[in-house]
Design an enzyme around this catalytic site. Sequence first.
Site, PDB file in Angstrom:
ATOM      1  N   CYS A   1     -17.471  -4.066 -25.429  1.00 34.14           N
ATOM      2  CA  CYS A   1     -17.814  -2.704 -25.879  1.00 34.14           C
ATOM      3  C   CYS A   1     -19.001  -2.687 -26.832  1.00 34.14           C
ATOM      4  O   CYS A   1     -19.601  -1.639 -27.065  1.00 34.14           O
ATOM      5  CB  CYS A   1     -16.609  -2.053 -26.537  1.00 34.14           C
ATOM      6  SG  CYS A   1     -15.222  -1.854 -25.420  1.00 34.14           S
TER       7      CYS A   1
ATOM      8  N   HIS B   1     -17.930   3.392 -32.321  1.00 35.33           N
ATOM      9  CA  HIS B   1     -17.432   3.219 -30.949  1.00 35.33           C
ATOM     10  C   HIS B   1     -16.246   4.158 -30.732  1.00 35.33           C
ATOM     11  O   HIS B   1     -15.344   4.241 -31.571  1.00 35.33           O
ATOM     12  CB  HIS B   1     -17.012   1.761 -30.785  1.00 35.33           C
ATOM     13  CG  HIS B   1     -16.371   1.457 -29.478  1.00 35.33           C
ATOM     14  ND1 HIS B   1     -16.839   1.928 -28.272  1.00 35.33           N
ATOM     15  CD2 HIS B   1     -15.272   0.700 -29.180  1.00 35.33           C
ATOM     16  CE1 HIS B   1     -16.070   1.479 -27.296  1.00 35.33           C
ATOM     17  NE2 HIS B   1     -15.120   0.738 -27.826  1.00 35.33           N
TER      18      HIS B   1
ATOM     19  N   ASN C   1     -12.332   5.916 -23.766  1.00 38.88           N
ATOM     20  CA  ASN C   1     -13.154   4.759 -24.127  1.00 38.88           C
ATOM     21  C   ASN C   1     -14.015   4.376 -22.914  1.00 38.88           C
ATOM     22  O   ASN C   1     -13.502   3.877 -21.917  1.00 38.88           O
ATOM     23  CB  ASN C   1     -12.229   3.599 -24.526  1.00 38.88           C
ATOM     24  CG  ASN C   1     -12.991   2.368 -24.971  1.00 38.88           C
ATOM     25  OD1 ASN C   1     -14.205   2.268 -24.793  1.00 38.88           O
ATOM     26  ND2 ASN C   1     -12.274   1.418 -25.543  1.00 38.88           N
TER      27      ASN C   1
HETATM   28  N1  ACO Z   1       2.645   6.434 -22.832  1.00 39.72           N
HETATM   29  C1  ACO Z   1       3.859   6.449 -23.385  1.00 39.72           C
HETATM   30  N2  ACO Z   1       4.375   5.421 -24.059  1.00 39.72           N
HETATM   31  C2  ACO Z   1       3.631   4.315 -24.169  1.00 39.72           C
HETATM   32  C3  ACO Z   1       2.348   4.220 -23.621  1.00 39.72           C
HETATM   33  C4  ACO Z   1       1.864   5.344 -22.909  1.00 39.72           C
HETATM   34  N3  ACO Z   1       0.647   5.360 -22.342  1.00 39.72           N
HETATM   35  N4  ACO Z   1       1.853   3.008 -23.885  1.00 39.72           N
HETATM   36  C5  ACO Z   1       2.781   2.340 -24.595  1.00 39.72           C
HETATM   37  N5  ACO Z   1       3.854   3.141 -24.766  1.00 39.72           N
HETATM   38  C6  ACO Z   1       5.100   2.848 -25.484  1.00 39.72           C
HETATM   39  C7  ACO Z   1       5.391   1.373 -25.557  1.00 39.72           C
HETATM   40  O1  ACO Z   1       6.057   0.943 -24.390  1.00 39.72           O
HETATM   41  C8  ACO Z   1       6.272   1.311 -26.749  1.00 39.72           C
HETATM   42  O2  ACO Z   1       7.560   1.739 -26.401  1.00 39.72           O
HETATM   43  P1  ACO Z   1       8.865   1.067 -27.071  1.00 39.72           P
HETATM   44  O3  ACO Z   1       8.757   1.360 -28.538  1.00 39.72           O
HETATM   45  O4  ACO Z   1       9.987   1.761 -26.386  1.00 39.72           O
HETATM   46  O5  ACO Z   1       8.752  -0.395 -26.783  1.00 39.72           O
HETATM   47  C9  ACO Z   1       5.697   2.365 -27.681  1.00 39.72           C
HETATM   48  O6  ACO Z   1       4.923   3.243 -26.834  1.00 39.72           O
HETATM   49  C10 ACO Z   1       4.804   1.806 -28.759  1.00 39.72           C
HETATM   50  O7  ACO Z   1       3.903   0.871 -28.165  1.00 39.72           O
HETATM   51  P2  ACO Z   1       2.816   0.125 -29.021  1.00 39.72           P
HETATM   52  O8  ACO Z   1       2.012  -0.743 -28.118  1.00 39.72           O
HETATM   53  O9  ACO Z   1       3.481  -0.496 -30.206  1.00 39.72           O
HETATM   54  O10 ACO Z   1       1.953   1.361 -29.497  1.00 39.72           O
HETATM   55  P3  ACO Z   1       0.832   1.409 -30.595  1.00 39.72           P
HETATM   56  O11 ACO Z   1       1.243   2.322 -31.674  1.00 39.72           O
HETATM   57  O12 ACO Z   1       0.337   0.053 -30.976  1.00 39.72           O
HETATM   58  O13 ACO Z   1      -0.333   2.143 -29.803  1.00 39.72           O
HETATM   59  C11 ACO Z   1      -2.399   1.625 -28.727  1.00 39.72           C
HETATM   60  C12 ACO Z   1      -0.886   1.505 -28.660  1.00 39.72           C
HETATM   61  C13 ACO Z   1      -2.781   3.095 -28.648  1.00 39.72           C
HETATM   62  C14 ACO Z   1      -2.973   0.893 -27.538  1.00 39.72           C
HETATM   63  C15 ACO Z   1      -2.885   0.994 -30.066  1.00 39.72           C
HETATM   64  O14 ACO Z   1      -2.391  -0.302 -30.232  1.00 39.72           O
HETATM   65  C16 ACO Z   1      -4.372   0.961 -30.146  1.00 39.72           C
HETATM   66  O15 ACO Z   1      -5.011   1.973 -30.291  1.00 39.72           O
HETATM   67  N6  ACO Z   1      -4.968  -0.232 -30.085  1.00 39.72           N
HETATM   68  C17 ACO Z   1      -6.413  -0.370 -29.998  1.00 39.72           C
HETATM   69  C18 ACO Z   1      -6.706  -0.716 -28.587  1.00 39.72           C
HETATM   70  C19 ACO Z   1      -8.020  -0.196 -28.099  1.00 39.72           C
HETATM   71  O16 ACO Z   1      -8.541   0.811 -28.516  1.00 39.72           O
HETATM   72  N7  ACO Z   1      -8.515  -0.923 -27.138  1.00 39.72           N
HETATM   73  C20 ACO Z   1      -9.702  -0.556 -26.448  1.00 39.72           C
HETATM   74  C21 ACO Z   1     -10.528  -1.752 -26.112  1.00 39.72           C
HETATM   75  S1  ACO Z   1     -11.147  -2.530 -27.568  1.00 39.72           S
HETATM   76  C22 ACO Z   1     -12.104  -1.422 -28.252  1.00 39.72           C
HETATM   77  O17 ACO Z   1     -12.766  -0.680 -27.574  1.00 39.72           O
HETATM   78  C23 ACO Z   1     -12.088  -1.327 -29.716  1.00 39.72           C
END
Ligand code: ACO
Length: 334
Positions: free
Chosen positions: A119, A261, A291
Amino acid sequence: MKSNTTIRAKISALGSGFPDNIVTNKDLEKFVDTSDQWISERTGIRERRRLLDGENNSDIGAKAALAALESAGKTAADIDLIIGCTNTPDRWMPSMAAMVQAKIGATEKCAAYDIVTACAGWLAGMQIANAFIRSGQYENILVVGSEALTRFVNWKDRGTCVLFGDGAGAALVTRASANEKSEIIDMRVRSDGRYGDILDMPGAGSRMPTSQTVIDGGLQYIHMNGQEIFKHAVRNMTSICEEILEAHRLTINDIDWFIPHQANIRIIDAVGKKLGAPTEKVALNVHKYGNTSTATIPTCFDEYAETGKIKRGDLVLMTSFGGGLTWAGGLVRW
Ligand code: ACO
């Protein structure tokens, strides 16, 4: 990078290229086990664009490049170099940049190649363009960040597939004349390859060539440890911005616009807060496009410049973060 030469580089013009096809969070609910509420609250994303069958990364890359050329009043024949910044090329070979070159007709005297910096790719491309202009080797460079990310997400992996969209942004980088204010002031890139496994496409490369096992395991798609990425992204995007501000004896109050970003509103908010950036100075398009990796910054910059929010002469700070791990920062006077 600081240079001793008297030649300076500037962003002459910007352009964007998005597919017309909009996929809202509600649309995703129909085929992914997710909800509009979960996606909106965790990411700020409300909709994204998705290429239709027959449309490709290089098509939107070319659209963005042509828009930048038109805005600058230049033609494809003027271009010396196209730097393609992408993680999702049409094919592994030839480069996306070469395909964009053919589509815009920049075949007079032009070199074209891709760089892969996740990215952070567009800022890394801008760093190269800045150095080439300052060296005097080239005069007109297109830096094209273009992605077909929806072709590389696993629609069964709800934690990842809802985050990404397709899109392209391009900058025309040229010489700044002696009395001009517009200038690329600084472009910096950092990497830490030790953490490559927390965001990758593990299969379908030379390490694990395409096979039934790769396909069955979905190893050709993007894999991500979201929480680890979140932590590294906030820390490194903040630190590279602080480094740039300090190097130029500036504070965040001197910055007119901050373009982080556009991965996720919670990452953006956390970085903005650590830097002390007022929310009204933070440019956003993540709600509309998700993204788009290398395309987030140029498309956001283009939209804010096009709508007159970012004005010529404004000081703009940018930062990005992605797989590699790789992160980058940039400071320009628009
Ligand atoms: N819809 C519904 N529920 C979901 C989804 C979804 N799309 N995805 C995950 N869940 C559920 C999980 O299964 C989990 O359920 P559980 O508690 O029953 O096990 C719950 O939601 C929480 O999951 P987590 O993975 O702990 O959620 P988190 O709060 O960490 O959010 C997220 C996930 C949004 C991906 C976060 O970690 C994040 O923003 N990370 C940054 C990742 C990113 O932006 N990557 C892009 C590429 S790198 C870059 O560009 C910077």
